[in-house]
Design a protein around this motif. Structure first.
Motif, PDB file in Angstrom:
ATOM      1  N   TYR A  39      24.463   7.367  53.109  1.00  0.00           N
ATOM      2  CA  TYR A  39      23.401   7.053  53.973  1.00  0.00           C
ATOM      3  C   TYR A  39      22.132   8.167  53.078  1.00  0.00           C
ATOM      4  CZ  TYR A  39      25.270   4.368  57.069  1.00  0.00           C
ATOM      5  OH  TYR A  39      27.097   3.621  57.496  1.00  0.00           O
ATOM      6  N   GLU A  40      20.794   7.602  53.055  1.00  0.00           N
ATOM      7  CA  GLU A  40      20.271   8.705  52.768  1.00  0.00           C
ATOM      8  C   GLU A  40      19.111   8.960  53.843  1.00  0.00           C
ATOM      9  OE1 GLU A  40      18.038   6.437  49.310  1.00  0.00           O
ATOM     10  OE2 GLU A  40      20.237   6.484  48.036  1.00  0.00           O
ATOM     11  N   PHE A  41      19.238  10.056  53.520  1.00  0.00           N
ATOM     12  CA  PHE A  41      17.732  10.437  54.800  1.00  0.00           C
ATOM     13  C   PHE A  41      16.941  11.077  54.422  1.00  0.00           C
ATOM     14  CE2 PHE A  41      20.300  10.187  58.475  1.00  0.00           C
ATOM     15  CZ  PHE A  41      21.749   9.615  57.908  1.00  0.00           C
ATOM     16  N   ASP A  42      15.409  10.898  55.149  1.00  0.00           N
ATOM     17  CA  ASP A  42      13.921  11.271  54.778  1.00  0.00           C
ATOM     18  C   ASP A  42      13.469  11.704  56.003  1.00  0.00           C
ATOM     19  OD1 ASP A  42      11.700  12.686  53.167  1.00  0.00           O
ATOM     20  OD2 ASP A  42      10.896   9.713  52.502  1.00  0.00           O
ATOM     21  N   GLU A  43      13.273  13.205  56.705  1.00  0.00           N
ATOM     22  CA  GLU A  43      11.739  13.071  57.325  1.00  0.00           C
ATOM     23  C   GLU A  43      10.740  12.666  57.456  1.00  0.00           C
ATOM     24  OE1 GLU A  43      13.596  17.676  57.859  1.00  0.00           O
ATOM     25  OE2 GLU A  43      12.240  17.366  60.331  1.00  0.00           O
ATOM     26  N   GLN A  44      10.415  12.631  58.572  1.00  0.00           N
ATOM     27  CA  GLN A  44       9.536  11.792  58.394  1.00  0.00           C
ATOM     28  C   GLN A  44       8.524  12.621  59.130  1.00  0.00           C
ATOM     29  OE1 GLN A  44       8.230   9.061  57.095  1.00  0.00           O
ATOM     30  NE2 GLN A  44      10.235   8.921  56.139  1.00  0.00           N
ATOM     31  N   CYS A  51      16.760   6.691  57.289  1.00  0.00           N
ATOM     32  CA  CYS A  51      17.232   5.992  56.906  1.00  0.00           C
ATOM     33  C   CYS A  51      17.513   4.485  56.244  1.00  0.00           C
ATOM     34  CB  CYS A  51      19.013   6.814  58.573  1.00  0.00           C
ATOM     35  SG  CYS A  51      19.860   6.170  57.978  1.00  0.00           S
ATOM     36  N   ARG A  52      18.455   5.416  55.050  1.00  0.00           N
ATOM     37  CA  ARG A  52      18.894   3.913  54.147  1.00  0.00           C
ATOM     38  C   ARG A  52      20.034   4.107  53.555  1.00  0.00           C
ATOM     39  NH1 ARG A  52      13.791   6.425  51.753  1.00  0.00           N
ATOM     40  NH2 ARG A  52      11.533   5.263  52.522  1.00  0.00           N
ATOM     41  N   VAL A  53      20.468   2.804  53.613  1.00  0.00           N
ATOM     42  CA  VAL A  53      21.883   2.521  53.195  1.00  0.00           C
ATOM     43  C   VAL A  53      21.565   1.283  52.174  1.00  0.00           C
ATOM     44  CG1 VAL A  53      22.121   1.057  54.714  1.00  0.00           C
ATOM     45  CG2 VAL A  53      24.236   2.560  53.762  1.00  0.00           C
ATOM     46  N   ARG A  54      22.154   0.840  51.016  1.00  0.00           N
ATOM     47  CA  ARG A  54      22.208   0.570  50.043  1.00  0.00           C
ATOM     48  C   ARG A  54      23.567  -0.259  50.128  1.00  0.00           C
ATOM     49  NH1 ARG A  54      18.627   1.424  46.193  1.00  0.00           N
ATOM     50  NH2 ARG A  54      18.030   3.238  45.727  1.00  0.00           N
ATOM     51  N   LEU A  55      23.368  -2.301  50.356  1.00  0.00           N
ATOM     52  CA  LEU A  55      24.354  -2.808  50.931  1.00  0.00           C
ATOM     53  C   LEU A  55      24.617  -3.245  49.811  1.00  0.00           C
ATOM     54  CD1 LEU A  55      22.416  -4.686  54.069  1.00  0.00           C
ATOM     55  CD2 LEU A  55      24.017  -2.290  53.962  1.00  0.00           C
TER      56      LEU A  55
END
Length: 144
Positions: A39-44, A51-55
């Motif tokens: 999981y990749e997080f970036d504070e907006q 939050c992003r997750v590569r499937l």
């Protein structure tokens, strides 16, 4: 939509564009059912997380699918919303419940078991119900 703190905004699950900045936080991979998801997080903004997750699945053009979610609140809640979005994507592709569909009920061969079920016990049966079930099974099988 960003002014309501409890709403979740799922984003399109497409390939990340060229103007994507590096995520500010990475979470250790989660291992479930043989796949490692990172999981990749970036504070907006103030307590707003992307939050992003590569499937581990490619779309029809061969690009890797990415599930994304924006959530106002805790980072863990953003991860949960991103996981739900990933599940929605996998379910629409028909990849989520593959083994549940293919399972069929195994037919019992009653004749091999002398028409008794595995948990039937005639010694403790005072009602005679076990023997009645056995006789009904014999009639269905054509054995009298």
């Amino acid at each position: 939509m960003a002014d309501i703190p409890s709403q979740v905004e799922p984003l399109a699950s497409q390939e990340l564009g060229g103007n994507f900045k590096k995520p500010s936080l990475l979470v250790p991979p989660v291992v479930r059912e043989g796949e490692e998801l990172e999981y990749e997080f970036d504070e907006q903004g103030h307590s707003t997380w992307l939050c992003r997750v590569r499937l581990p699945v490619d779309d029809s053009t061969g690009k890797q699918l990415v599930a994304e979610a924006i959530h106002s609140g805790k980072k863990k809640e953003a991860m949960i919303q991103c996981s739900l979005e990933a599940c929605r994507i996998l379910d629409t592709l028909g990849l989520l419940r593959q083994e549940a569909v293919s399972r069929k009920r195994k037919a019992k061969n009653w004749e091999d078991e002398d028409f008794y079920d595995s948990d039937d016990d005639t010694f403790l049966d005072r009602t005679g119900l076990v023997e009645k079930k056995r006789l009904n099974r014999m009639k269905k099988a054509g054995k009298d």
